[in-house]
Structure formats: C-alpha cells, structure tokens
Design a protein around this motif. Structure first.
Motif, PDB file in Angstrom:
ATOM      1  N   ASP A  48       0.876  -1.171   0.000  1.00 42.15           N
ATOM      2  CA  ASP A  48       0.000   0.000   0.000  1.00 42.15           C
ATOM      3  C   ASP A  48       0.912   1.219   0.000  1.00 42.15           C
ATOM      4  O   ASP A  48       1.937   1.230   0.671  1.00 42.15           O
ATOM      5  CB  ASP A  48      -0.902   0.011   1.243  1.00 42.15           C
ATOM      6  CG  ASP A  48      -2.102   0.917   1.059  1.00 42.15           C
ATOM      7  OD1 ASP A  48      -3.222   0.444   1.231  1.00 42.15           O
ATOM      8  OD2 ASP A  48      -1.913   2.117   0.741  1.00 42.15           O
ATOM      9  N   TYR A  54       0.092   1.093   6.340  1.00 42.97           N
ATOM     10  CA  TYR A  54       1.193   0.262   6.841  1.00 42.97           C
ATOM     11  C   TYR A  54       1.184   0.211   8.371  1.00 42.97           C
ATOM     12  O   TYR A  54       1.300  -0.862   8.978  1.00 42.97           O
ATOM     13  CB  TYR A  54       2.538   0.807   6.338  1.00 42.97           C
ATOM     14  CG  TYR A  54       3.723   0.270   7.097  1.00 42.97           C
ATOM     15  CD1 TYR A  54       4.174  -1.034   6.886  1.00 42.97           C
ATOM     16  CD2 TYR A  54       4.363   1.037   8.072  1.00 42.97           C
ATOM     17  CE1 TYR A  54       5.233  -1.549   7.614  1.00 42.97           C
ATOM     18  CE2 TYR A  54       5.422   0.522   8.802  1.00 42.97           C
ATOM     19  CZ  TYR A  54       5.852  -0.765   8.569  1.00 42.97           C
ATOM     20  OH  TYR A  54       6.896  -1.281   9.300  1.00 42.97           O
ATOM     21  N   GLN A  65       5.857 -10.390  11.103  1.00 42.16           N
ATOM     22  CA  GLN A  65       6.908  -9.907  10.205  1.00 42.16           C
ATOM     23  C   GLN A  65       6.547 -10.142   8.741  1.00 42.16           C
ATOM     24  O   GLN A  65       7.347 -10.662   7.971  1.00 42.16           O
ATOM     25  CB  GLN A  65       8.244 -10.553  10.549  1.00 42.16           C
ATOM     26  CG  GLN A  65       8.718 -10.195  11.944  1.00 42.16           C
ATOM     27  CD  GLN A  65      10.173 -10.540  12.169  1.00 42.16           C
ATOM     28  OE1 GLN A  65      10.967 -10.612  11.247  1.00 42.16           O
ATOM     29  NE2 GLN A  65      10.530 -10.735  13.407  1.00 42.16           N
ATOM     30  N   PRO A  67       6.243  -8.907   5.174  1.00 40.89           N
ATOM     31  CA  PRO A  67       6.792  -7.735   4.487  1.00 40.89           C
ATOM     32  C   PRO A  67       5.702  -6.886   3.839  1.00 40.89           C
ATOM     33  O   PRO A  67       4.768  -7.413   3.239  1.00 40.89           O
ATOM     34  CB  PRO A  67       7.726  -8.334   3.430  1.00 40.89           C
ATOM     35  CG  PRO A  67       7.398  -9.768   3.348  1.00 40.89           C
ATOM     36  CD  PRO A  67       6.711 -10.173   4.616  1.00 40.89           C
ATOM     37  N   PHE A  68       5.844  -5.590   3.996  1.00 44.40           N
ATOM     38  CA  PHE A  68       4.831  -4.645   3.514  1.00 44.40           C
ATOM     39  C   PHE A  68       5.538  -3.686   2.554  1.00 44.40           C
ATOM     40  O   PHE A  68       6.412  -2.930   2.956  1.00 44.40           O
ATOM     41  CB  PHE A  68       4.260  -3.878   4.708  1.00 44.40           C
ATOM     42  CG  PHE A  68       2.988  -3.150   4.430  1.00 44.40           C
ATOM     43  CD1 PHE A  68       1.785  -3.627   4.904  1.00 44.40           C
ATOM     44  CD2 PHE A  68       2.978  -1.968   3.685  1.00 44.40           C
ATOM     45  CE1 PHE A  68       0.599  -2.941   4.667  1.00 44.40           C
ATOM     46  CE2 PHE A  68       1.800  -1.283   3.444  1.00 44.40           C
ATOM     47  CZ  PHE A  68       0.605  -1.777   3.939  1.00 44.40           C
ATOM     48  N   TYR A  69       5.155  -3.724   1.288  1.00 45.23           N
ATOM     49  CA  TYR A  69       5.877  -2.965   0.270  1.00 45.23           C
ATOM     50  C   TYR A  69       5.078  -1.753  -0.182  1.00 45.23           C
ATOM     51  O   TYR A  69       3.858  -1.699  -0.061  1.00 45.23           O
ATOM     52  CB  TYR A  69       6.168  -3.850  -0.943  1.00 45.23           C
ATOM     53  CG  TYR A  69       7.060  -5.016  -0.615  1.00 45.23           C
ATOM     54  CD1 TYR A  69       8.441  -4.869  -0.599  1.00 45.23           C
ATOM     55  CD2 TYR A  69       6.538  -6.268  -0.293  1.00 45.23           C
ATOM     56  CE1 TYR A  69       9.275  -5.933  -0.282  1.00 45.23           C
ATOM     57  CE2 TYR A  69       7.361  -7.341   0.026  1.00 45.23           C
ATOM     58  CZ  TYR A  69       8.728  -7.165   0.035  1.00 45.23           C
ATOM     59  OH  TYR A  69       9.553  -8.206   0.360  1.00 45.23           O
ATOM     60  N   ALA A  70       5.823  -0.807  -0.753  1.00 42.19           N
ATOM     61  CA  ALA A  70       5.157   0.367  -1.321  1.00 42.19           C
ATOM     62  C   ALA A  70       4.737   0.089  -2.757  1.00 42.19           C
ATOM     63  O   ALA A  70       3.860   0.741  -3.292  1.00 42.19           O
ATOM     64  CB  ALA A  70       6.085   1.566  -1.263  1.00 42.19           C
TER      65      ALA A  70
END
Lengths: 346, 414
Positions: A48, A54, A65, A67-70
């Motif tokens: 997001d 986030y 954990q 992973p969170f991406y742009a």
C-alpha cells in the motif's frame, strides 16, 4: 519454509494457500483478519502506498513480520503468492491490476468491486487481459456469488423449475455502488442477458462515510431492461417496514424471496412454499469462498469476470447519467462519451 | 420486519458514534475510542495506562491513543548470525553501535575510520577486532556480511559506492548524495551488483509516528499535511561543529529528514509549487523554502523551512475524522473528531536508544538475514533518489518572487 525465514515466527506455514493484499484499507484489513483466523490462507506480503495503512497493519501483525511494500512489483516478485488481492479504492483498481500484469504475475488475481471508476478504464483492463496469455484467472470480488444462499437461487433459475425469470426487485436503504453494486451484479447474473436500457433517479446528495467525502455514491431507484425483455428495479431508498425489503425474483410459475438480512431464501409456487437455503450472513465467509474458488476449480462458487463486473459498473454509470438528464432512459451499448465518464466511486 | 427495522436502526446509531450510547462506557474509555465499534474492535479493553512520553507535560497527556506495540527482538528465536563492517566512529556511529551491540547474534567485525583516536577507543568499547584506515582492504574482507556507513556526509557517496561494489547490503546515513544525480549513481551501483542500499531516514521508524498513523488510519482518508522544518543555520555555522562543506550543502544535508518524512507519510506529489529564498549572497542566513504539494483528489501538503528560527520541527497530518500533531517529531498526539487529545506512547526502544535507530537497524539486519531488500518503512536508494528529486524541485523555485521594493523590504513586526 526456507532456513533463512525460520527465524520469523508466526508467518502461518500450515496454511494451504498464499496471497498478497495490494491495498490495505479498512475492508482489506477485515478480509485479511478473517482469512488468517480461518487458517487456510497465509498472507505472504502486503502493499500500500499509504504509510497509515502500513502502520495500521503493523498494529495487528507486527509479530508475524509480513513484508509490507510500497510497490506491487516488489510484493509479487519478493514473495510469489498464489493469489494477488487488489483491495484499494476503485480509482486504483485498474492501475494496480495493470501493475500486476506488467510484473508477469502467474497466479490468480482477485479485484475488489467496483472494477473501476469509468467504463473506459474497465475496457482498458479487458484489452490488457486479452493481450496476456490466459494462464491465470482474474475475478472481481462480488462476494454474494460466494454465498450458498444466492447460489441456491441461481440453481433454481438455471433449472427452469419455476419457468422463465421475468422480473427482479431489490429494496434496501443503501448506496448504489457500495452495497448496491452487489445486487446489481446478482441481478445481472440471474438474468444472464445483455443490458438494454437503464433509467434512474438518484438522491440529491451522498452521505459521507468512512471512505471519505471525496467519493459520491447516492442511493435512489434504478430500472433495468434486458435485451431478453426481462426487467429489474432497485429501490435504494429508505423504506417503510411493510414494503418488503430484500430480493424478490418473479418467475412465470412462482417467486423466490431473500430477506434483507440475507439469512434465508424462500421459494413460493403453486406446489407450496419451501426454504431453499438458510445461513447466518457472514460476508467474510463468502469472500473466503471466492478465494477458494480462485484456487480450486471444483468449487461451486461462480466467479465474476471482468466483463461481467464492467456490466455492473455500466448500470451505475448509466444510472448517474440518466439521473442528470431528467430520468431519461439510457440505451445500451453505451456511447463513448458515457463510457469515458469518470465517477467518484470508492 | 419491525424487529429488523429496530435492529438496523440500532446498528446505524452505533455506527454514528458512541455519544448516543455514551452512558454504556466509562469516561476514560469514551476519551480513548472514537466509536463504540472501535472499542469493540480493540477487544473491549482500554489500553493499559501509560506514562506521559518524555517531554510532554503530565497535564497535557490526559490519555494515550489506543494503538501501541513494541519492536524489541523477541528472545528465544533462532536467528542467523550477521557480521557488520562499520564505517565511521563519530557521534552518530555511537548510536548505531549501541543498537548493533544489543541485537541478537550481530557482531561488528571491522571498523573503517579516518584515523582519529576515537576509532581505537570505539573498537575497545565495543570489542571490534579490527580497526583500519585502508578502505580497499576493508571492503574486501570475507568476515563482513553487510556494511553500515556512518561516515561524514562529504565522503558518504564515494565510500558507499565502494561498499555496494562488493554486492553486500549497505545501510548508509543521509544524505546518500548531495544531488539526486549522485544518488542515482548509487542506485545504479546497487542494481549492477545485485544488492541494496538502505538510507537512514530514522524518522520513518519513530514509534510515535507509527502508533499515530495506525490510529489515524481509522479516521478516514488523509486529506493533507503541514511540515515545518526550521533549521538554526547561522548559529550552527558559527559554532563550526561541521566542516564548511557541510554548511555549503546544508539544505540537502539537513532538510532531507523533513522532506523525506513528509514524502513517506503523503507519497509522491503530482505537482510541486515552490518559493525558495536561498539567500546565497548572505551566506544562507534567513533562507526560506516553502512548497505546496498537490497529490490530486484535493489532497495537499505544505512544507516550510524557515532557517534561523527556533529549531523545533513540527508535523501535522490531517484525516477526515482526526489529525496528528508532532512537535517535536519525537512526541505526538492523535486528536479525535471529538477533539480529545490523546498522547502517542513511544516504544521503550525509542527512549533507550536514539529514536527510530533501533527499529531501523533491526529492520536492516533482518533483511540481510532474509537475503531480500527491506520493505516498508525502509528508505531504499531509489526511494531516497525520489526524495532528493523532490528537494530539488522545491529548490527550483517554480513561483516568482515579488519585484524588489524600494526601500528595502522589512520583516513583519521588525
């Protein structure tokens, strides 16, 4: 799970399938919560552009954990999920879907409804999909199709038990696109015929909800005629209790009613009355059924294609146009100027 | 049917806000939860009372916002060992060393310094087996899995280029270059050697920022933000704390934190309208940089850097049903639609270590362990490149200044 990931506790290795969430707003957050608790799905990444999305995600899932991406490409290439779930607001749906296609994603793609804010955008996505090898399944999340309740109604329509389906009524106080598009899709699905005309009168304004004041999605009434001569009417206005809210399908030999709480479907004919299906309405369970259908072809749920989702959007676009032009009927196929009209849908 | 109507009316009332059913909840809970639904979502339990964050007067911190979590490594987890090569032993390197020394199975195996006595003292304090001034030998060592570059800003770019050439991940202090073009060369270097560089934008990792944004996410869409990043430039220059090169590049070197934080919260703008008064003819004294950033859909932000004013950065993020205030950036409040001011509780790691550095360094180390580039909130080199591009657009002064007036313009209230 690789040794390199072994130090990450709690990422749900026992789940049967993996997915990524592209756009993690309120709705996606609730869907993720349901799917993870159900245990059959593992969220391998999320994406997001919003730092607030986030942070909210971290407030619940920091221990996992995930992973969170742009960017979409990073989320897909780094984690290779089976399903990519696009759950941003409507203005971003097509752009995100195009990013998924551009990243060469080989899994299944589920896009939240409405498919786009304009038919031109939906057309562009359809063209993009045709240009890609047909190795993946792309569906739009009209989750009522995942409900056994509505599937049982579809089975009666298909069987011809009550003869030809003539007319469908749906009554409920709701926004036309947000909640109403689910019933527009159901009506289109049950009718199974091309759209002919749409006439509508909408409310003068649209209340502000959690999606924000930018979006404009009034209620109102909409009448739909199909090329087959069948008709439908949606009354998305506040009703008096005795007007019978809910879904009503009128056949040559009887009718089916689904109550507004979506808890039971009753079939009424000359032979008598019987309950087709009854269930506690759990929207997220229906969404889980749609997810399962994406990866399990044998599932009974029928997925909504991008073309079908574009038809649902077409009803909303035509309704807003008809309203602005004094309830003038809008004939299909829609001309280019209406197809390119951009609505403020969420 | 009537039963259904009553049920739906009750549901609508609850949705509208807790005030209609306010008597159900105790006053303290009413202050802390925007809606009854939110209260239920939190499991029906108010958060544990928290002490006021450092620097916040007790009377102001009437309650804490409901979103809070901790970032410290959990014990008892089998983690792969990571060996770090550190560049620099100055003030800021000490902050990183303090964190690295406390992380599980992380060792600093070599230290590259410019030769000052501080290098030896640092090595002794943190048990670093090798101290060297030979950069070529340092980067080629086999006992290093990743680099942490905390050199002076002037040498950051060339040292990072050498480190990236080894194909090992690099955590580097800001600024990654003094121009966007320089930063682009680092992006290319990382791509060419199949590795990544992460820039230390530690404000992205502030726990109060994350806790605040988590609360704000439930308050509707973000509509805008205001970032004020004043810098006490002239007094800093007169102190000679830094080299003259650093003062010549002060805007890129120091204002980057404010611009990057705004970019992180708000995203990339569609258009930038800026007014820059660098005052280069007066050695940068009283310089001003102001910009209006347009994100589309009516979302806007402003960034204002007024040099030689009180150095207290401020950030204001506005959503439809609430807003965040950070002043300074290390302390924040969430203000609900009912205008209850809820203090954001910091993670203890932001008190024990320099704010943001523990979470940032841990994020980097975990990425090294996984062998993949770090995800949010890390500022990777391409991300830093876009921040520097934005800074250059602000400097580019898209708006015209008024014609010089006669007599000379006077300051308001002067």
């Amino acid at each position: 799970m690789s040794a390199a990931r072994a130090f990450e506790n709690g990422s749900g290795p026992g789940a049967a399938h993996t997915f990524t969430a592209l756009g993690v707003g309120r709705h996606a957050f609730a869907v993720i919560d349901y799917l993870l608790k159900a245990g059959r799905w593992q969220l391998v990444s999320a994406s997001d552009r919003s730092a607030a999305a986030y942070a909210r995600f971290q407030s619940s899932y920091h221990d996992r954990q995930i992973p969170f991406y742009a960017s979409v490409a990073e989320a897909l290439t780094a984690t290779q999920p089976e399903v990519a779930y696009i759950a941003a607001t409507a203005p971003a749906h097509v752009a995100l879907a195009e990013s998924v296609l551009a990243a060469g994603f080989g899994g299944q793609l589920l896009i939240e409804k409405p498919i786009a804010c304009s038919l031109a955008e939906a057309d562009r996505l359809l063209e993009g999909l045709l240009a890609q090898p047909a190795t993946r399944r792309v569906a739009v999340n009209f989750n009522r199709r995942g409900a056994p309740l509505y599937q049982s109604v579809k089975a009666v329509v298909r069987s011809g038990e009550l003869g030809r389906l003539k007319h469908i009524d749906y009554k409920r106080d709701m926004k036309l696109s947000m909640k109403g598009s689910h019933y527009i899709d159901l009506i289109n699905w049950y009718m199974g015929a091309p759209l002919a005309t749409v006439t509508a009168e909408l409310a003068a304004d649209s209340s502000v909800d959690t999606r924000g004041a930018f979006f404009y999605d009034p209620g109102g009434w909409v009448e739909i005629e199909y090329a087959s001569g069948q008709t439908a009417r949606i009354d998305a206005v506040d009703h008096f209790p005795d007007l019978g809210e809910g879904l009503c399908l009128e056949f040559e030999l009887g009718r089916i009613q689904v109550d507004v709480n979506e808890s039971a479907a009753r079939l009424m004919s000359r032979q008598g009355e019987r309950e087709l299906a009854a269930e506690a309405a759990v929207t997220y369970a229906w969404i889980a059924n749609v997810f399962e259908a994406l990866v399990s072809p044998a599932e009974p749920c029928v997925l909504c294609s991008v073309a079908e989702a574009a038809d649902s959007l077409a009803v909303i676009v035509a309704a807003q146009w008809s309203h602005r032009h004094g309830r003038a009927p809008v004939a299909f196929p829609l001309p280019a100027d209406i197809r390119s009209e951009v609505l403020r849908l969420a | 049917m009537i039963k259904t109507r009553i049920k739906r009316a009750a549901k609508r009332t609850l949705k509208a806000g807790y005030h209609a059913f306010g008597w159900v909840l105790p006053a303290r809970v009413r202050r802390e939860f925007r809606t009854y639904r939110q209260f239920r979502r939190m499991g029906g339990q108010p958060p544990a009372p928290a002490p006021a964050p450092a620097g916040i007067p007790a009377a102001t911190a009437v309650a804490t916002a409901p979103y809070y979590w901790e970032r410290r490594e959990r014990p008892g987890v089998d983690r792969p060992a990571v060996r770090v090569g550190l560049v620099g032993a100055g003030n800021y390197a000490q902050h990183h060393l303090k964190v690295l020394a406390d992380l599980d199975r992380v060792t600093v195996t070599a230290l590259l310094t410019a030769g000052a006595a501080r290098g030896q003292a640092t090595a002794a304090r943190y048990n670093i087996p090798l101290v060297t001034q030979d950069r070529g030998q340092f980067v080629q060592r086999d006992d290093i899995d990743c680099f942490v570059v905390v050199a002076s800003a002037r040498y950051m770019h060339e040292i990072t280029l050498d480190c990236l050439a080894t194909g090992k991940p690099v955590l580097l202090e800001k600024p990654p270059g003094i121009t966007a073009l320089e930063t682009a060369s680092l992006v290319q270097q990382a791509l060419a050697h199949h590795t990544f560089g992460m820039v230390c934008m530690n404000r992205r990792f502030y726990s109060v920022l994350e806790h605040g944004l988590a609360a704000l996410a439930w308050a509707g869409p973000i509509r805008g933000a205001v970032m004020e990043f004043p810098l006490a430039f002239t007094s800093d220059r007169q102190s000679r704390r830094l080299a003259e090169w650093d003062y010549e590049h002060y805007y890129m070197r120091n204002a980057i934190h404010g611009v990057d934080l705004l970019r992180y919260v708000m995203g990339d703008p569609l258009a930038v309208h800026s007014l820059a008064w660098p005052n280069e003819a007066y050695a940068g004294a009283a310089a001003s940089y102001a910009a209006l950033l347009d994100y589309g859909q009516g979302v806007t932000a402003t960034v204002v850097d007024l040099w030689d004013t009180v150095q207290r950065p401020r950030l204001h993020v506005v959503a439809e049903s609430g807003w965040l205030e950070f002043e300074p950036l290390e302390a924040g409040w969430f203000i609900s639609e009912h205008q209850d001011k809820l203090a954001l509780r910091p993670d203890p790691v932001d008190v024990e270590y320099r704010p943001g550095v523990y979470a940032q360094d841990l994020h980097f180390i975990n990425s090294v362990r996984r062998g993949v580039a770090p995800a949010r909130p890390a500022c990777l080199l391409p991300d830093a490149y876009r921040t520097m591009q934005l800074m250059e657009r602000i400097q580019a002064n898209s708006l015209s200044h008024p014609a010089p007036a006669a007599p000379a313009p006077t300051l308001i209230n002067a």
